[in-house]
Design an enzyme around this catalytic site. Structure first.
Site, PDB file in Angstrom:
ATOM      1  N   HIS A 157       0.835  -1.206   0.000  1.00  0.00           N
ATOM      2  CA  HIS A 157       0.000   0.000   0.000  1.00  0.00           C
ATOM      3  C   HIS A 157       0.869   1.255   0.000  1.00  0.00           C
ATOM      4  CE1 HIS A 157      -3.473   2.529   1.316  1.00  0.00           C
ATOM      5  NE2 HIS A 157      -2.527   3.197   1.972  1.00  0.00           N
ATOM      6  N   GLU A 158       1.918   1.268   0.835  1.00  0.00           N
ATOM      7  CA  GLU A 158       2.795   2.442   0.908  1.00  0.00           C
ATOM      8  C   GLU A 158       3.624   2.605  -0.370  1.00  0.00           C
ATOM      9  OE1 GLU A 158       2.261   4.495   3.196  1.00  0.00           O
ATOM     10  OE2 GLU A 158       0.997   3.139   4.364  1.00  0.00           O
ATOM     11  N   HIS A 161       1.618   4.363  -2.916  1.00  0.00           N
ATOM     12  CA  HIS A 161       1.621   5.815  -2.741  1.00  0.00           C
ATOM     13  C   HIS A 161       2.823   6.435  -3.447  1.00  0.00           C
ATOM     14  CE1 HIS A 161      -1.762   6.747  -0.207  1.00  0.00           C
ATOM     15  NE2 HIS A 161      -1.409   5.900   0.749  1.00  0.00           N
ATOM     16  N   GLU A 232      -6.455   7.051  -0.854  1.00  0.00           N
ATOM     17  CA  GLU A 232      -6.282   5.797  -0.117  1.00  0.00           C
ATOM     18  C   GLU A 232      -6.906   4.620  -0.853  1.00  0.00           C
ATOM     19  OE1 GLU A 232      -4.403   5.117   2.601  1.00  0.00           O
ATOM     20  OE2 GLU A 232      -3.733   7.163   2.245  1.00  0.00           O
TER      21      GLU A 232
END
Length: 304
Positions: A157-158, A161, A232
């Site tokens: 997930h990071e 980003h 998100e």
């Protein structure tokens, strides 16, 4: 998670306030007309000059905040940078391996710095001024509480980003918000200062500018938070593409289970819960949340 945005917004407010203070000092001692009043019709304000000034200050503050984001995160969270060539323990080696493998899968040509910070909070964040100079950090609490698949989902997930360039996009949005903050705080301060005696006008205006700028910055953060919640969902989808949907969903469910257990144990005031910024709040407080509700994130990911 929320750490990335929190550091950025706090740094942005500090930088903006510093710029305004320095500008006020310069105009006071040099005689430069920094009030943007021209004595013309209406309120007698030089709107064009004020808008140009607001653009310059707004985007300067935003980009300085971006440039400082990685350094600020390391200092404020006491992040230990884990270098691949160093002597690593099994846990550190596992985190580095995941970050590098997922970064390559995301097409990143420069590997992010990897960091671990000591904290009981279950958290991770990615920050940095560019894809070439990014940082992915995880808490010791996350590595303790979550299993290997969940940790991989969080890291994916990071990395998403970083790959999506979310920090740069957020910087441009913050620059626009800053512009309006500076513009309207100056106008409000001018109006307030005209209500006091002339000998107090400059002092009142200076104080009013700082106060209004901080207040409007907080209001402007609602726009930034709304965009963060939108991003998100994209990062969840990106994490699912990198680590697999099952691991990404498992990571979100693990976070949800942890939060639910904390509520049962009456630990909702614990800093380890409050700093996660992942639970999402209902009602008006949801507007100030950087992340959507976990149930909604899980549902969207599973129904993708």
């Amino acid at each position: 998670m929320g750490k990335r945005l929190l550091f950025f917004i706090l740094t942005n407010i500090l930088v903006m306030t510093t710029i305004v203070i320095v500008w006020s000092i310069i105009t006071t001692f040099t005689g430069i007309n920094g009030s943007f009043e021209n004595g013309g019709p209406g309120l007698g304000i030089d709107y064009m000059g004020l808008m140009v000034f607001s653009l310059l200050v707004g985007f300067t503050g935003s980009f300085i905040s971006l440039a400082m984001s990685r350094w600020m995160a390391k200092k404020m969270m006491n992040v230990k940078v884990v270098k691949p060539e160093g002597q690593l323990n099994a846990q550190e080696r596992s985190v580095v391996e995941k970050v590098h493998r997922l970064s390559r899968a995301a097409g990143l040509t420069h590997m992010p710095e990897v960091g671990i910070y000591q904290s009981s909070e279950v958290n991770a964040f990615a920050t940095g001024p560019s894809k070439k100079r990014s940082l992915v950090a995880v808490s010791s609490g996350l590595l303790t509480v979550m299993d290997d698949d969940a940790v991989e989902g969080v890291i994916a997930h990071e990395i998403a980003h970083v790959a999506n360039g979310d920090m740069v996009t957020m910087t441009l949005l913050q620059g626009v918000v800053n512009t309006f903050v500076v513009f309207f705080s100056r106008i409000a301060a001018i109006l307030v200062s005209r209500l006091v005696r002339s000998e107090m006008e400059m002092i009142v205006r200076f104080v009013a500018i700082i106060i209004f700028q901080i207040l409007f910055s907080i209001l402007g953060s609602l726009v930034v938070m709304a965009y963060s919640r939108h991003r998100e969902y994209h990062a969840d989808r990106g994490g699912a593409d990198l680590a697999g949907r099952d691991k990404m969903a498992h990571a979100l469910r693990s976070l949800k289970n942890y939060v639910d257990r904390a509520k049962v144990n009456d630990r909702t005031d614990d800093s380890a819960i409050q700093t996660m910024k992942i639970n999402g709040k209902g009602g008006v407080m949801q507007l100030f949340s950087s992340h959507p509700d976990l149930n909604e994130r899980i549902a969207r990911l599973e129904n993708r």
